[in-house]
Design an enzyme around this catalytic site. Structure first.
Site, PDB file in Angstrom:
ATOM      1  N   CYS A 197       0.869  -1.177   0.000  1.00  0.00           N
ATOM      2  CA  CYS A 197       0.000   0.000   0.000  1.00  0.00           C
ATOM      3  C   CYS A 197       0.901   1.220   0.000  1.00  0.00           C
ATOM      4  O   CYS A 197       1.730   1.382   0.909  1.00  0.00           O
ATOM      5  CB  CYS A 197      -0.886  -0.008   1.246  1.00  0.00           C
ATOM      6  N   CYS A 236      -0.912   3.694  -6.725  1.00  0.00           N
ATOM      7  CA  CYS A 236      -1.740   2.956  -5.767  1.00  0.00           C
ATOM      8  C   CYS A 236      -1.853   1.526  -6.273  1.00  0.00           C
ATOM      9  O   CYS A 236      -2.032   1.315  -7.482  1.00  0.00           O
ATOM     10  CB  CYS A 236      -3.126   3.598  -5.641  1.00  0.00           C
TER      11      CYS A 236
END
Length: 259
Positions: free
Chosen positions: A73, A183
């Site tokens: 992440c 992302c």
């Protein structure tokens, strides 16, 4: 040799794009993936909250006897990985947008980056961008709403296409030739992005680099699994398992875990 699993966590299902790269490069390794989808997205949350969520995820994976943890992440990496490395005696692999290769290879001197607010506002991204992209035009775009649509099962939807058209237009107006996906959810947008972007625009993410770094760190610590027994790949989420199943396919089971 270590048959303990590689632990991987993300704010949701997006980090499975990183898991795919790791599994492709290290097919003998056992893996355990944790999706904190109930708290997705991490991007709008404050640093303290992101650190606390990352601690919770880390301790879940440590309780499962993981030998290394991949923070799949961008937002958790930029906000929490230093704390995690200073707190736990286990190797951590982080992830950040691949702004460096885009900046070094651009011919138009313009690159786009699509990322969460938490990543684009982080000190780590600012440092990397300043080091490698100070002489080019970096068109930054917050991907507001993208993670929420993916986590809700609306990846290939009219809403997603409309959102991406809106976000990509300023980049195309700036004549970018590279789009950096900041992302881990965003590689799943690739089919839509390829339709919307001009053919000359190259799309890059960090997945392959993270997999290679994972292998390097495992080798350094003598933790590679050289067993040829069938590896075990486990997936857990604290939200609807069907969303992750739709991304992984029928080959893998996804378990619900309230954590």
């Amino acid at each position: 040799m270590s048959t303990q699993p590689i632990g991987i966590f993300d704010s949701g299902v997006g980090g499975t794009s990183i898991w795919r790269e790791i599994h492709a490069l290290l097919p003998n390794e056992n893996t355990l993936y944790l999706a904190d989808s109930a708290n997705a997205p991490y991007g709008p949350k404050g640093k303290k909250t992101i650190i606390n969520l990352s601690i919770k995820n880390t301790e879940f994976l440590l309780n499962k006897n993981c030998k290394l943890i991949v923070v799949a992440c961008n937002t958790a990496t930029t906000n929490a990985i230093d704390y995690l490395r200073n707190t736990y005696d286990i190797p951590f692999i982080g992830i950040e947008p691949a702004i460096k290769p885009a900046a070094l290879q651009t011919k138009t001197c313009a690159v786009g980056i699509l990322a969460t607010r938490g990543t684009l506002s982080s000190a780590l991204f600012s440092k990397t961008s300043g080091l490698f992209a100070s002489n080019i035009n970096v068109v930054e775009q917050h991907g507001d709403g993208i993670v929420e649509l993916i986590e809700s099962g609306y990846l290939f939807s009219d809403e997603m296409t409309a959102l991406l058209k809106q976000y990509l237009q300023p980049m195309m107006d700036a004549n970018i030739d590279y789009l950096v996906l900041g992302c881990t959810h965003y590689p799943y947008l690739m089919p839509i992005l390829l339709e919307l972007l001009p053919k000359h625009v190259k799309i890059i993410d960090s997945g392959e680099a993270v997999a290679k770094q994972t292998k390097v760190v495992l080798e350094k610590h003598g933790l590679l699994n050289s067993s040829f027994l069938n590896p075990k790949n486990e997936f857990f989420t604290n939200r609807n398992p069907e969303v992750m199943k739709s991304l992984l396919g029928d080959k893998f089971d996804v378990g619900y875990q309230d954590f």
